[in-house]
Design an enzyme around this catalytic site. Sequence first.
Site: not given
Lengths: 306, 306
Positions: A107, B103-105, B130
């Site tokens: 991020d 969370i962009k995992r 996300t």
Amino acid sequence: MDQLVERIKQKNSCVVVGLDTDPRRLPDEIIRAGRRVDAVLNRQLAEAQLEFNRIIVDAVYDKVPMVKLQIAFYEMLGPSGLDTYKRTIEYARSKELLTIGDIKRGDIGSTAGAYAEAHLASEDSPDAVTVNPYMGSDAILPFLEIARPRGKGLFVLVKTSNPSSSEIQDLEIGSSGERVYEAVARRVAMLGSETVGRNGYGLVGAVVGATYPEDAAKLRKMLPHTYFLVPGFGAQGAGPDDVAGCLDSRGLGAVVNASRSIIFAYEKSKNVPATIESIGEAACEAAETMRKEIDAAFARRRARFP
Amino acid sequence: MDQLVERIKQKNSCVVVGLDTDPRRLPDEIIRAGRRVDAVLNRQLAEAQLEFNRIIVDAVYDKVPMVKLQIAFYEMLGPSGLDTYKRTIEYARSKELLTIGDIKRGDIGSTAGAYAEAHLASEDSPDAVTVNPYMGSDAILPFLEIARPRGKGLFVLVKTSNPSSSEIQDLEIGSSGERVYEAVARRVAMLGSETVGRNGYGLVGAVVGATYPEDAAKLRKMLPHTYFLVPGFGAQGAGPDDVAGCLDSRGLGAVVNASRSIIFAYEKSKNVPATIESIGEAACEAAETMRKEIDAAFARRRARFP
């Protein structure tokens, strides 16, 4: 990465034991309860996870330089699981093991700063973390900023070991023949270039899957100052010869991770109950066998390309 | 995404309030203590975070369809922060707001399954998360598997709003002129194609930054059945006209996030102390102004391209 190189030399092993301690797979003997994962059981499972990890750490700490914790398996137990994550890091550190938090965060800006703060700044945080490069350098620099003054490291995903890694990472750019993962590799080299230590490696490493040995060998040449974290050995199908191409002429330059094939090795002996001894012995044996196989493959490679 | 469309119609707003509640930025009046982030203060800061989020939710719940929580700002406070994350979701849900966990995992196999379990399966988990696509479909499918039977959604990073998003996402593939983010977009469309609901949108959405309006407009045409989560408005420099191109002819198809410019809007009035009223009023006003600006830009666009 100098600390890492020292530990590798000291233990004479580049094996990283992956504490991917899936709570769904813990032996009943350790949980002393059922296998269902729900809110009531989370604390008990997290306790079992910690006990299991201690067994593995005790069994391998004098054989390997580093353990890797896949944070997803701790996150799935909520706060108790994250407590186990941190306590496992502290325990591994008390046994002079280096630790990687396999968090794959990616991020930007203040968010990346918050992640870096959470995962690299505190005393109970690991010595290195994995980072996802899809958002570009904005996603990597804030981690480097926190890592550098602490002598900690990053491993940026470059070419991952899974089957669908080709979908994005192998796309060919323009008419150059260069692929996306190579473009990422060049950035990784650049970002780490100012941090190269006395062993010739910088603080920004690369995740390079052993399941694509030709790509890995190409990356080894492209990135002479970048340490590799190599997943894919064992459960994912890569063998010792696939890994050997990731090593430099000194046998350094890569740590090789195996998780399930080490920590759950005891499952292979079906008639032996899961005890502290059987779990630990099987893990130790699996890590040692792996080290010997890689050493032999490295020796074969050196004989062919002296 | 049908639930989302209903809430958007009901509130007549596509604004998503980002609860990026950076504990380093909470007003002293809410913390009732200093600003240093350390272990002793974590619990107190997490309590303040929750109180702050409740103020924002109370102020905006009847104006917007959805709030987004950037999990990094909760992770940095450890278990107490994650407790605030979950309690904020529960509170927002009690006010009939939909929730996105930012969370962009991105991970694979059993690891992705563990993340999906952790972040989409439990009652206190958000309605959507996300996901990062760098590792390919292996990283997305396990989330979809958990999301689909629960009617929950994903937003896959396609073209992000940050400056260095171009480094990987804009690389041109082969001699086709197609870029990496477009290749990702095509996969996103494919993954969502079997889940299209009565409003014409599938469960797999895309993160498309408003800071690259031409790319966003191109993606809008490429992805007629994909809902967009649009970051970059406000603090990151994109304006209402940049966002309007992400909407379909009905004014649907995109939710637009603003975080700091809404939740910390009270900071602009320097002589007003931070109180429940001043924080809430400023946030509500900022969200309403944003909605009106986007509505006006959409009307202008419809007048030009009827």
